[in-house]
Design a protein around this motif. Structure first.
Motif, PDB file in Angstrom:
ATOM      1  N   THR A 196       0.833  -1.204   0.000  1.00 19.16           N
ATOM      2  CA  THR A 196       0.000   0.000   0.000  1.00 19.16           C
ATOM      3  C   THR A 196       0.869   1.256   0.000  1.00 19.16           C
ATOM      4  O   THR A 196       0.553   2.239  -0.675  1.00 19.16           O
ATOM      5  N   VAL A 206      -4.580   0.172  -9.571  1.00 20.51           N
ATOM      6  CA  VAL A 206      -4.475  -1.271  -9.415  1.00 20.51           C
ATOM      7  C   VAL A 206      -5.876  -1.885  -9.387  1.00 20.51           C
ATOM      8  O   VAL A 206      -6.724  -1.474  -8.601  1.00 20.51           O
ATOM      9  N   TYR A 207      -6.084  -2.852 -10.276  1.00 18.74           N
ATOM     10  CA  TYR A 207      -7.324  -3.625 -10.323  1.00 18.74           C
ATOM     11  C   TYR A 207      -7.010  -5.056  -9.924  1.00 18.74           C
ATOM     12  O   TYR A 207      -5.937  -5.581 -10.249  1.00 18.74           O
ATOM     13  N   ALA A 208      -7.956  -5.704  -9.236  1.00 25.77           N
ATOM     14  CA  ALA A 208      -7.783  -7.104  -8.864  1.00 25.77           C
ATOM     15  C   ALA A 208      -9.055  -7.873  -9.172  1.00 25.77           C
ATOM     16  O   ALA A 208     -10.159  -7.409  -8.869  1.00 25.77           O
ATOM     17  N   LEU A 281      -6.769  -7.683  -0.991  1.00 25.14           N
ATOM     18  CA  LEU A 281      -6.911  -7.155  -2.349  1.00 25.14           C
ATOM     19  C   LEU A 281      -7.415  -5.719  -2.320  1.00 25.14           C
ATOM     20  O   LEU A 281      -6.943  -4.862  -3.071  1.00 25.14           O
ATOM     21  N   ARG A 282      -8.371  -5.429  -1.462  1.00 26.24           N
ATOM     22  CA  ARG A 282      -8.906  -4.074  -1.405  1.00 26.24           C
ATOM     23  C   ARG A 282      -7.886  -3.090  -0.840  1.00 26.24           C
ATOM     24  O   ARG A 282      -7.851  -1.925  -1.235  1.00 26.24           O
ATOM     25  N   THR A 285      -5.859  -2.237  -3.851  1.00 31.44           N
ATOM     26  CA  THR A 285      -6.478  -1.562  -4.995  1.00 31.44           C
ATOM     27  C   THR A 285      -7.129  -0.218  -4.679  1.00 31.44           C
ATOM     28  O   THR A 285      -7.077   0.703  -5.501  1.00 31.44           O
ATOM     29  N   ASP A 286      -7.752  -0.080  -3.524  1.00 32.40           N
ATOM     30  CA  ASP A 286      -8.743   0.985  -3.375  1.00 32.40           C
ATOM     31  C   ASP A 286      -8.172   2.400  -3.336  1.00 32.40           C
ATOM     32  O   ASP A 286      -8.777   3.326  -3.869  1.00 32.40           O
ATOM     33  N   SER A 288      -5.777   3.512  -4.937  1.00 29.03           N
ATOM     34  CA  SER A 288      -5.193   3.863  -6.231  1.00 29.03           C
ATOM     35  C   SER A 288      -6.207   4.384  -7.236  1.00 29.03           C
ATOM     36  O   SER A 288      -5.834   4.925  -8.276  1.00 29.03           O
ATOM     37  N   GLY A 290      -8.332   2.166  -8.515  1.00 35.58           N
ATOM     38  CA  GLY A 290      -8.787   0.915  -9.102  1.00 35.58           C
ATOM     39  C   GLY A 290      -9.831   0.280  -8.207  1.00 35.58           C
ATOM     40  O   GLY A 290     -10.447   0.940  -7.378  1.00 35.58           O
ATOM     41  N   ARG A 291      -9.994  -1.038  -8.329  1.00 37.37           N
ATOM     42  CA  ARG A 291     -10.967  -1.696  -7.481  1.00 37.37           C
ATOM     43  C   ARG A 291     -10.761  -3.203  -7.522  1.00 37.37           C
ATOM     44  O   ARG A 291     -10.012  -3.725  -8.350  1.00 37.37           O
ATOM     45  N   THR A 292     -11.442  -3.885  -6.601  1.00 41.66           N
ATOM     46  CA  THR A 292     -11.420  -5.334  -6.525  1.00 41.66           C
ATOM     47  C   THR A 292     -12.773  -5.882  -6.963  1.00 41.66           C
ATOM     48  O   THR A 292     -13.816  -5.372  -6.569  1.00 41.66           O
TER      49      THR A 292
END
Length: 355
Positions: A196, A206-208, A281-282, A285-286, A288, A290-292
């Motif tokens: 992070t 970042v996407y997951a 994962l969150r 990603t979150d 940034s 992006g999302r999970t």
């Protein structure tokens, strides 16, 4: 007169130093003369989860640490992306899951990305491996995918730690990383809080995509980060809304109700479940922008990757000049849209570390 000449020489030298610190477009923000250009990619959706198009620069407000900032750059057209892909090739991906992942990623890079986009590919099993460096020839990436055979454990966090600096060095203004995995990390030495921090220091979205085929609800609170270390949860310490799944505008794929008690998840030597770790994962990603997304069937891998490609093509690109000091601290970014009567959902990076 001598004093005046000396002042002119000093001012000229200072201006030359500042100009010498300029970077070409696409190389991220850099601090110079106390000012940095902060790039912000924004996704706007309505109450139904559909992407909102047609917004203008004047429809956006950007706040840094609660203070309104003038927007210096705006682009509503598709901005080319430097996109990294990190795909789980551990032993648990063998069979139909890997076949589906290969097909989804091949379509993703061959058909859904723009001609100016560039891509790199990482695989991870018990350790990270860069399969193909930056390229605009997506056929090479597809061919590389076809040669991979799943095996070993899951070193996802170590892979992200390797991929973020490479993604940040992409030549396009928009930078993103897509992670695909069907389980929790089992092999990394890197911890989630380290990731992070690294992501906060970059401009990478970042996407997951987490693939959970167990038929039970994915792991959430109280999850384990890496090698028994607690997951960081929210990097900012704030509470998070429920995990949205799948991407806005698509009907979620319901997990099938088990006809028998759900299978017991295997555990690693650190005592952590091998199922998808949603909290971790969150956390990655979150912040940034992006999302999970959690999916429950390998058949949903193609719609999930197509959703990411669609989102990347319908975002707004903004930038503003920040005078935040180089204090190594987290500075918040809050993007708002003045239209929509508060019904629009805005997703963007939540801040940056001035370092």
């Amino acid at each position: 007169m001598r004093t005046l000449v000396a002042i002119v020489i000093c001012v000229t030298a200072g201006a030359t130093l500042v100009l010498g610190q300029e970077r070409p477009a696409g190389q991220g923000f850099s601090f110079r003369s106390g000012v940095s250009l902060i790039n912000v990619t924004v996704t706007v959706t309505d109450g139904s989860g559909h992407t909102v198009a047609g917004l203008k620069q004047g429809d956006f407000e950007i706040y840094e640490d609660g203070v309104l900032q003038p927007t210096s750059h705006f682009d509503a057209e598709r901005v080319p992306v430097s996109l990294g892909i990190a795909v789980d090739t551990s032993g648990s991906m063998v069979g139909e899951k890997w076949v589906a992942a290969q097909a989804a990623l091949s379509r993703f890079v061959d058909d859904l990305l723009g001609a100016d986009d560039e891509v790199f590919l990482y695989r991870f099993d018990s350790q990270p491996q860069l399969v193909h460096p930056w390229t605009q020839d997506r056929r090479q990436v597809s061919r590389a995918l076809s040669t991979i055979a799943p095996r070993g454990g899951t070193a996802m966090y170590d892979t992200v730690a390797d991929a973020i600096p490479l993604a940040q060095r992409g030549t396009q203004r928009k930078k993103a990383l897509v992670i695909i995995s069907d389980g929790n990390d089992t092999s990394s030495s890197t911890r989630v809080p380290e990731l992070t921090q690294m992501i906060r220091e970059s401009e990478v979205m970042v996407y997951a995509i987490g693939l959970d085929v167990s038929g039970a609800a994915p792991r959430a609170s109280g999850s384990i980060g890496s090698r028994g270390h607690p997951s960081s949860g929210s990097a900012s310490g704030s509470s998070r809304p429920p995990v949205p799944s799948p991407f806005p505008g698509r009907k979620p794929a319901a997990a099938p109700p088990p006809t028998a008690p759900p299978p017991v998840s295997r555990t690693t030597s650190a005592g952590s479940s091998d199922r998808v770790n949603v909290d971790a994962l969150r956390a990655i990603t979150d912040d940034s922008g992006g999302r999970t997304e959690i999916i429950y069937s390998h058949q949903d891998l193609d719609p999930a990757t197509a959703g990411i490609a669609s989102e990347l093509s319908q975002q707004y690109f903004l930038a503003y000049s920040s005078s935040a000091p180089k204090d190594g601290r987290w500075h918040t970014i809050d993007v708002r849209v003045t239209k929509g009567n508060g019904t629009y959902r805005i997703r963007a990076r939540r801040g940056f570390i001035a370092s």
